[in-house]
Scaffold this motif. Structure first.
Motif, PDB file in Angstrom:
ATOM      1  N   SER A 217       0.645  -0.880   0.028  1.00 27.11           N
ATOM      2  CA  SER A 217       0.115  -0.238   0.246  1.00 27.11           C
ATOM      3  C   SER A 217       0.637   1.033   0.004  1.00 27.11           C
ATOM      4  O   SER A 217       2.003   1.217   0.106  1.00 27.11           O
ATOM      5  CB  SER A 217      -0.553   0.201   1.122  1.00 27.11           C
ATOM      6  N   VAL A 218       0.001   1.916  -0.683  1.00 29.05           N
ATOM      7  CA  VAL A 218       1.007   3.711  -0.367  1.00 29.05           C
ATOM      8  C   VAL A 218       0.873   4.576   0.880  1.00 29.05           C
ATOM      9  O   VAL A 218      -0.237   4.169   1.558  1.00 29.05           O
ATOM     10  CB  VAL A 218       0.791   4.564  -1.632  1.00 29.05           C
ATOM     11  N   ILE A 219       1.714   4.598   1.147  1.00 26.58           N
ATOM     12  CA  ILE A 219       1.391   5.342   3.009  1.00 26.58           C
ATOM     13  C   ILE A 219       0.714   7.080   2.782  1.00 26.58           C
ATOM     14  O   ILE A 219       1.618   8.278   2.027  1.00 26.58           O
ATOM     15  CB  ILE A 219       2.597   5.763   3.680  1.00 26.58           C
ATOM     16  N   ASN A 220      -0.404   6.519   2.809  1.00 31.50           N
ATOM     17  CA  ASN A 220      -0.393   8.812   2.168  1.00 31.50           C
ATOM     18  C   ASN A 220      -1.758   8.642   3.568  1.00 31.50           C
ATOM     19  O   ASN A 220      -2.415   9.648   3.844  1.00 31.50           O
ATOM     20  CB  ASN A 220      -1.920   8.743   1.511  1.00 31.50           C
ATOM     21  N   VAL A 241       6.415   4.990  -0.299  1.00 27.81           N
ATOM     22  CA  VAL A 241       6.054   6.128  -0.122  1.00 27.81           C
ATOM     23  C   VAL A 241       6.880   7.350  -1.770  1.00 27.81           C
ATOM     24  O   VAL A 241       7.487   6.684  -2.481  1.00 27.81           O
ATOM     25  CB  VAL A 241       7.197   7.130   0.678  1.00 27.81           C
ATOM     26  N   LYS A 242       5.820   8.272  -2.428  1.00 24.46           N
ATOM     27  CA  LYS A 242       5.861   9.450  -3.163  1.00 24.46           C
ATOM     28  C   LYS A 242       6.365  10.121  -3.047  1.00 24.46           C
ATOM     29  O   LYS A 242       5.832  10.732  -2.666  1.00 24.46           O
ATOM     30  CB  LYS A 242       4.201   9.468  -4.081  1.00 24.46           C
ATOM     31  N   TYR A 244      10.188  12.263  -3.339  1.00 22.03           N
ATOM     32  CA  TYR A 244      11.737  12.122  -2.582  1.00 22.03           C
ATOM     33  C   TYR A 244      11.956  12.500  -1.442  1.00 22.03           C
ATOM     34  O   TYR A 244      11.493  13.373  -0.890  1.00 22.03           O
ATOM     35  CB  TYR A 244      12.528  13.002  -3.577  1.00 22.03           C
ATOM     36  N   SER A 245      12.799  11.783  -0.844  1.00 20.99           N
ATOM     37  CA  SER A 245      12.814  12.109   0.734  1.00 20.99           C
ATOM     38  C   SER A 245      14.554  11.578   1.122  1.00 20.99           C
ATOM     39  O   SER A 245      14.533  11.188   0.148  1.00 20.99           O
ATOM     40  CB  SER A 245      11.821  11.381   1.484  1.00 20.99           C
ATOM     41  N   LEU A 246      14.661  12.892   2.226  1.00 18.81           N
ATOM     42  CA  LEU A 246      16.459  12.223   2.454  1.00 18.81           C
ATOM     43  C   LEU A 246      16.420  10.783   3.266  1.00 18.81           C
ATOM     44  O   LEU A 246      17.628  10.319   3.587  1.00 18.81           O
ATOM     45  CB  LEU A 246      16.843  13.511   3.659  1.00 18.81           C
ATOM     46  N   ARG A 247      15.337  10.164   3.351  1.00 18.70           N
ATOM     47  CA  ARG A 247      15.310   9.181   4.908  1.00 18.70           C
ATOM     48  C   ARG A 247      14.305   8.382   3.877  1.00 18.70           C
ATOM     49  O   ARG A 247      13.188   8.547   3.875  1.00 18.70           O
ATOM     50  CB  ARG A 247      15.063   9.329   6.343  1.00 18.70           C
ATOM     51  N   ALA A 248      13.927   6.886   3.459  1.00 18.57           N
ATOM     52  CA  ALA A 248      13.357   6.245   3.550  1.00 18.57           C
ATOM     53  C   ALA A 248      12.738   5.501   4.824  1.00 18.57           C
ATOM     54  O   ALA A 248      12.602   5.422   5.520  1.00 18.57           O
ATOM     55  CB  ALA A 248      14.392   4.707   2.928  1.00 18.57           C
ATOM     56  N   PRO A 249      11.087   4.855   3.817  1.00 22.61           N
ATOM     57  CA  PRO A 249      10.251   4.571   4.956  1.00 22.61           C
ATOM     58  C   PRO A 249      11.308   3.710   5.587  1.00 22.61           C
ATOM     59  O   PRO A 249      12.340   2.583   5.255  1.00 22.61           O
ATOM     60  CB  PRO A 249       9.087   4.089   4.485  1.00 22.61           C
ATOM     61  N   GLN A 288      10.045   5.580  -3.426  1.00 26.08           N
ATOM     62  CA  GLN A 288      10.608   5.056  -2.133  1.00 26.08           C
ATOM     63  C   GLN A 288       9.891   3.478  -1.613  1.00 26.08           C
ATOM     64  O   GLN A 288       9.020   3.387  -1.306  1.00 26.08           O
ATOM     65  CB  GLN A 288      11.164   5.894  -0.774  1.00 26.08           C
ATOM     66  N   MET A 289      10.617   2.122  -1.376  1.00 25.46           N
ATOM     67  CA  MET A 289      10.060   1.271  -0.715  1.00 25.46           C
ATOM     68  C   MET A 289      10.430   0.581   0.694  1.00 25.46           C
ATOM     69  O   MET A 289      12.155   0.559   0.573  1.00 25.46           O
ATOM     70  CB  MET A 289       9.774   0.310  -1.793  1.00 25.46           C
ATOM     71  N   ALA A 290       9.978  -0.242   1.540  1.00 33.61           N
ATOM     72  CA  ALA A 290      10.828  -0.600   2.501  1.00 33.61           C
ATOM     73  C   ALA A 290       9.720  -2.076   2.266  1.00 33.61           C
ATOM     74  O   ALA A 290       8.433  -2.231   2.876  1.00 33.61           O
ATOM     75  CB  ALA A 290      10.133   0.420   3.682  1.00 33.61           C
ATOM     76  N   TYR A 291      10.272  -2.953   2.406  1.00 29.92           N
ATOM     77  CA  TYR A 291      10.069  -4.814   2.182  1.00 29.92           C
ATOM     78  C   TYR A 291      10.478  -5.396   3.845  1.00 29.92           C
ATOM     79  O   TYR A 291      11.667  -4.828   4.538  1.00 29.92           O
ATOM     80  CB  TYR A 291      10.624  -5.136   0.890  1.00 29.92           C
ATOM     81  N   LEU A 292       9.816  -5.813   4.125  1.00 24.96           N
ATOM     82  CA  LEU A 292       9.582  -6.791   5.120  1.00 24.96           C
ATOM     83  C   LEU A 292       9.490  -8.140   4.601  1.00 24.96           C
ATOM     84  O   LEU A 292       8.487  -8.618   4.451  1.00 24.96           O
ATOM     85  CB  LEU A 292       9.158  -6.012   6.174  1.00 24.96           C
ATOM     86  N   SER A 293       9.953  -8.964   5.312  1.00 26.76           N
ATOM     87  CA  SER A 293       9.969 -10.373   4.006  1.00 26.76           C
ATOM     88  C   SER A 293      10.615 -12.241   5.379  1.00 26.76           C
ATOM     89  O   SER A 293      11.369 -11.569   5.888  1.00 26.76           O
ATOM     90  CB  SER A 293      11.164 -10.694   3.160  1.00 26.76           C
TER      91      SER A 293
END
Length: 605
Positions: A217-220, A241-242, A244-249, A288-293
């Motif tokens: 999902s998109v964080i909105n 997260v759509k 540009y950001s200095l820090r990834a989610p 930007q994406m963050a995966y949890l597996s």
């Protein structure tokens, strides 16, 4: 359990043994080795079995019956019933069947003789089966490669080997697919293919399809979703997260940020037991994406996982890890109906109506079939590209009788029954009884039902409109029995309705039907008011006297003509006799007759 490195080393050792590069001379390579194409049976392991040998094989496999370990070069027979299917003689080391199908399942006898003396005989029961694919394990691969998007890996097992497909109609050539082992298929595809969409992988073979979804999902805005898994299933979460950001989610659980170090298994546990658990960040364009597996979830993995970004928006997923199994049949036919109820349909709808049941289960609905009233079994029709088969159907033409739904999930079996009643238009059979002047009817109908008799007055010539018909008094009946097909009998006296047009009407839950019957009744003798019998006798007497007078007249005229004819004939005879008396030589006399007189002309000389 062995690590991938240990497994690869073992495979290399076996390969070297096969070519004789590492194994010693005193190690004999076995003749019979099971593979994805064939299964091996060694009778030498069952010379004195206490029970029949049971062997399960996948459809399409061959069975290799190895005679290795049997001395004296026996002659062996593979027998089914009374037929010898195969024979091994003259030192043959094995018997090999052709690729097997489900029809090859059954009981066989393996018998071996040596020097015409029986060595042994054993019973082998083959189960040639197809198994649905297992729920795919969906996980990340290539997590440790820096500056590269991870791969999605989808793994499933089944008989025959399943084929892996990816949502979005991704070409198989884009994915790397291979069979890691017998019955097991893996497929990998770059996660960059799905940077802006969700993803699902499905494993499919002839028995059906099972799918696994990556939760994405998109964080909105702040929201919470729920994921329910069974123990040992895989979990793959992704937040996006759509911008540009200095820090990834990042992912958090219980207020603690998760990373590769916090998710590693404890040192005393092997990696394969709990599975590699990884956190990975990636970016594509402005996403930007963050995966949890988590490869294999357990009870301690239950809880709420929250993905946070620098703009303080978050996305939470609540993970439930359930026990070994459970399932129930929630409803059938319609979402609110129970499976043990009766479904009533018309004969016109029987070929286009599906029986439908909604089931709840986990982790996998292994078997689902419908049993028809004539004892035939049909596999359930299931949805495709879904993670849970909530609806199972039977869409064959329906007949009247009891249908059974057979289910198996997580080692539990369940059977539910639904009674189906297919109702056709009733056929009305009329029969007029002349002995008691009644009209009888017989028909077969669904009940409860209501029925009655109607009549159309003899003075009404049309009888074409409903208003032309009236109900016969006391003819209405209500049958409150519950039956799919009940014989209904009814009768009516036509004179009760004062009409010669009668109609029988029946109504049940499917519809209403009417059929008319036209009675032709001969007119009865009508008597006038007063001295009816005397008038009739007088008329009869007058008719008889008239006939008698006519007979007398006819007789008199007939007698008169007969007498007159006889008189004329007698007169002619008398005159002729008289002429003969006066003229003896009639041959010389010319006679002329006129009426009743005779003239004679005599000349001399």
């Amino acid at each position: 359990m062995k690590t991938w490195r240990q497994r690869n080393m073992l495979g290399a050792v076996l390969l070297l043994c096969a070519v004789g590069a590492l194994c010693s001379d005193d190690v004999k390579t076995p003749v019979c080795v099971s593979s994805h194409e064939a299964a091996c049976l060694l009778p030498a392991d069952y010379l004195n079995p206490s029970a029949p040998i049971s062997k399960e094989l996948a459809v399409g496999k061959k069975l290799i019956i190895s005679l290795e370990g049997l001395s004296e070069s026996p002659v062996c027979y593979w027998i089914r019933g009374e037929d010898r299917v195969m024979t091994a003689r003259n030192g043959s080391q094995s018997m090999v069947t052709s690729p097997l199908s489900e029809t090859d399942s059954g009981e066989y006898t393996l018998t071996c003789d040596s020097n015409n003396a029986a060595m042994f005989s054993t019973t082998v029961i083959l189960h040639v089966v197809m198994k649905r694919p297992t729920k795919p394990q969906l996980m990340l691969d290539g997590v440790d490669v820096s500056d590269t998007s991870p791969l999605f890996k989808c793994v499933s097992e089944g008989f025959p080997n399943p084929t892996i497909t990816w949502s979005g109609n991704k070409d198989v050539d884009e994915a790397k697919m291979f069979k890691a082992s017998d019955k097991r298929t893996e497929s990998k595809i770059s996660s960059s293919e799905y940077y802006n969409t969700g993803m699902m992988c499905c494993a499919t073979n002839a028995e059906g399809q099972e799918c696994m979804l990556q939760t994405s999902s998109v964080i909105n805005k702040d929201e919470v979703s729920t994921v329910t898994l069974s123990k040992n299933q895989s979990l793959l979460l992704r937040c996006r997260v759509k911008g540009y950001s200095l820090r990834a989610p990042v992912w958090e659980k219980g207020g603690r940020q998760l990373d590769a170090r916090t998710l590693l298994c404890k040192p005393e546990k092997e990696e394969e037991e709990c599975g590699p658990q990884r956190v990975k960040n990636a970016s594509h364009y402005n996403v930007q994406m963050a995966y949890l597996s988590i490869r294999s979830v357990r009870e301690e993995h239950s809880g709420t996982y929250t993905c946070k970004s620098t703009n303080r928006n978050s996305k939470s997923v609540h993970v439930h890890c359930l026990g070994p199994f459970s399932f129930e049949v929630a409803s059938a036919v319609t979402p609110s109906a129970q499976l043990d109820e009766t479904k009533i349909i018309s004969a016109q709808e029987a070929s286009s109506t599906c029986l439908q049941a909604t089931v709840s289960y986990h982790p996998v609905l292994h078997h689902c079939s419908w049993e028809t009233p004539d004892k035939n079994r049909t596999k359930c029709v299931r949805e495709t590209w879904v993670t849970q088969h909530r609806t199972v159907k039977l869409c064959d033409p329906l007949i009247s009788g009891d249908y059974k739904l057979h289910l198996e999930a997580g080692g539990q079996k369940e059977t539910k029954t639904i009674s189906v009643c297919v109702v056709d238009e009733p056929k009305f059979n009329f029969l007029f009884n002349k002995d008691d002047d009644t009209l009888n009817l017989e028909t077969v109908s669904l009940v409860p039902a209501n029925y009655t008799w109607m009549f159309c007055s003899k003075f009404n010539d049309s009888c074409e409109t409903d208003s032309s018909w009236d109900e016969v008094p006391n003819a209405f009946k209500a049958d409150s029995d519950v039956s799919c097909n009940k014989t209904i009998k009814s009768s009516v006296r036509p004179d009760l309705g004062d009409g010669h047009h009668l109609k029988f009407c029946l109504t049940n839950s499917i519809g209403s039907w009417c059929q008319s019957y036209h009675i032709i009744i001969p007119p009865a003798v009508q008597y006038s008011i007063g001295k009816q019998p005397q008038d009739i006798i007088f008329l009869l007497k007058a008719r008889n006297i008239t006939l008698l007078l006519a007979l007398v007249v006819v007789s008199t005229v007939l007698i008169f003509f007969i007498k007159k004819k006889n008189f004329r004939s007698t007169g002619e005879s008398l005159e002729l006799q008289e002429s003969r008396l006066h003229h003896p030589a009639l041959n010389q006399t010319s006679c002329r007759y006129r009426n009743v007189s005779t003239t004679a002309d005599n000349s001399e000389g």
